[in-house]
Design an enzyme around this catalytic site. Structure first.
Site, short mmCIF file in Angstrom:
data_model
loop_
_atom_site.label_atom_id
_atom_site.label_comp_id
_atom_site.label_asym_id
_atom_site.label_seq_id
_atom_site.Cartn_x
_atom_site.Cartn_y
_atom_site.Cartn_z
CB THR A 117 -7.43 -5.79 9.65
OG1 THR A 117 -7.86 -6.97 8.98
CG2 THR A 117 -7.78 -4.58 8.83
NE ARG A 147 -6.61 -12.17 5.47
CZ ARG A 147 -7.37 -11.08 5.33
NH1 ARG A 147 -7.36 -10.39 4.19
NH2 ARG A 147 -8.13 -10.67 6.31
NE ARG A 195 -2.54 -5.74 6.94
CZ ARG A 195 -3.69 -6.30 6.59
NH1 ARG A 195 -4.24 -7.24 7.35
NH2 ARG A 195 -4.31 -5.92 5.48
CE LYS A 255 -3.94 -2.29 2.24
NZ LYS A 255 -5.02 -2.16 3.27
CG HIS A 277 -5.27 -6.33 -0.43
ND1 HIS A 277 -6.51 -6.31 0.15
CD2 HIS A 277 -5.31 -7.27 -1.41
CE1 HIS A 277 -7.28 -7.20 -0.47
NE2 HIS A 277 -6.57 -7.79 -1.43
CG PHE A 302 -13.52 1.27 6.95
CD1 PHE A 302 -13.09 0.68 5.77
CD2 PHE A 302 -14.22 0.49 7.87
CE1 PHE A 302 -13.33 -0.66 5.50
CE2 PHE A 302 -14.47 -0.86 7.61
CZ PHE A 302 -14.02 -1.42 6.42
P1 ATP Z 1 -7.14 -5.86 3.14
O1 ATP Z 1 -8.43 -6.16 2.41
O2 ATP Z 1 -6.61 -4.47 2.86
O3 ATP Z 1 -6.13 -6.92 2.96
P2 ATP Z 1 -8.25 -6.92 5.50
O4 ATP Z 1 -8.79 -7.99 4.63
O5 ATP Z 1 -7.39 -7.33 6.66
O6 ATP Z 1 -7.43 -5.86 4.70
P3 ATP Z 1 -10.84 -5.70 5.33
O7 ATP Z 1 -11.90 -6.01 6.32
O8 ATP Z 1 -10.93 -6.30 3.97
O9 ATP Z 1 -9.43 -6.02 6.03
O10 ATP Z 1 -10.75 -4.13 5.20
C1 ATP Z 1 -10.09 -3.51 4.11
C2 ATP Z 1 -9.28 -2.35 4.62
O11 ATP Z 1 -10.15 -1.39 5.17
C3 ATP Z 1 -8.31 -2.72 5.76
O12 ATP Z 1 -7.05 -3.12 5.28
C4 ATP Z 1 -8.23 -1.44 6.55
O13 ATP Z 1 -7.24 -0.57 6.04
C5 ATP Z 1 -9.58 -0.81 6.33
N1 ATP Z 1 -10.44 -1.10 7.47
C6 ATP Z 1 -11.06 -2.25 7.75
N2 ATP Z 1 -11.75 -2.17 8.90
C7 ATP Z 1 -11.56 -0.92 9.36
C8 ATP Z 1 -11.99 -0.21 10.49
N3 ATP Z 1 -12.79 -0.76 11.40
N4 ATP Z 1 -11.57 1.08 10.63
C9 ATP Z 1 -10.76 1.66 9.72
N5 ATP Z 1 -10.31 1.04 8.62
C10 ATP Z 1 -10.70 -0.23 8.44
MG MG Z 2 -9.87 -7.64 2.89
#
Ligand code: ATP
Ligand code: MG
Length: 142
Positions: free
Chosen positions: A96, A90, A107, A14, A120, A62
């Site tokens: 996350t 993962r 991370r 990112k 990501h 978000f």
């Molecule tokens: P990614 O899809 O980026 O790999 P992830 O699968 O761990 O991350 P997701 O639930 O898909 O998490 O959320 C996508 C992105 O949105 C996260 O990487 C994070 O940056 C942001 N995000 C998710 N949940 C929150 C939250 N509660 N508050 C702020 N940002 C969030």
């Molecule tokens: Mg995701």
């Protein structure tokens, strides 16, 4: 969709990690964990492309922050191959929320916050295919 082999995942380094000069260290961790790079590009998402990529999150509070951040600077997108790629990647990237990420994860080492969380990783084989197809044509995969 190209294939559903179950041994590929998709990642992005990112904007925050690119800005902090962490492309090299992150790719090193990816290779040392046993992933092979099948496709890779350095690119910069438009806001609209970021919204399309993260469309499943459209209704989340978000979404605006996430898509503004993801289009704020260049990223590295890549398709990675390894047995059990989605789950193992993962595990390598960690939670996350970097405050909850395990020691030694990407991370834990390179994220700055929940939104600026360095990388990501796809969350399923199906999404790995969809996300890989978003960035790469057939002739860009090796
Ligand atoms: P990614 O899809 O980026 O790999 P992830 O699968 O761990 O991350 P997701 O639930 O898909 O998490 O959320 C996508 C992105 O949105 C996260 O990487 C994070 O940056 C942001 N995000 C998710 N949940 C929150 C939250 N509660 N508050 C702020 N940002 C969030
Ligand atoms: Mg995701």
């Amino acid at each position: 969709m190209h294939y559903m082999s179950g041994n590929q995942t998709f990642t992005m380094i990112k904007p925050i990690a690119v800005k902090n000069n962490k492309i090299g260290p992150i790719l090193k961790m990816i290779n040392e964990a046993g992933f092979r790079i099948k496709a890779m590009k350095f690119t910069h998402l438009t806001k609209q492309q970021a919204c399309e990529f993260y469309a499943v999150h459209t209704d989340k509070y978000f979404f605006e922050d996430l898509t503004s951040f993801m289009s704020s600077g260049p990223i590295v997108a890549a398709i990675l191959e390894k047995e059990n790629a989605v789950a193992d990647y993962r595990k390598l990237i960690g939670a996350t929320d970097p405050a909850k990420a395990e020691e030694g994860t990407i991370r834990k080492l390179y994220a700055e916050s929940m939104s600026h969380n360095a990388v990501h990783g796809s969350d399923s084989d199906e999404n790995a295919c969809i996300e890989g197809d978003f960035f790469f044509s057939k002739m860009e995969r090796f």
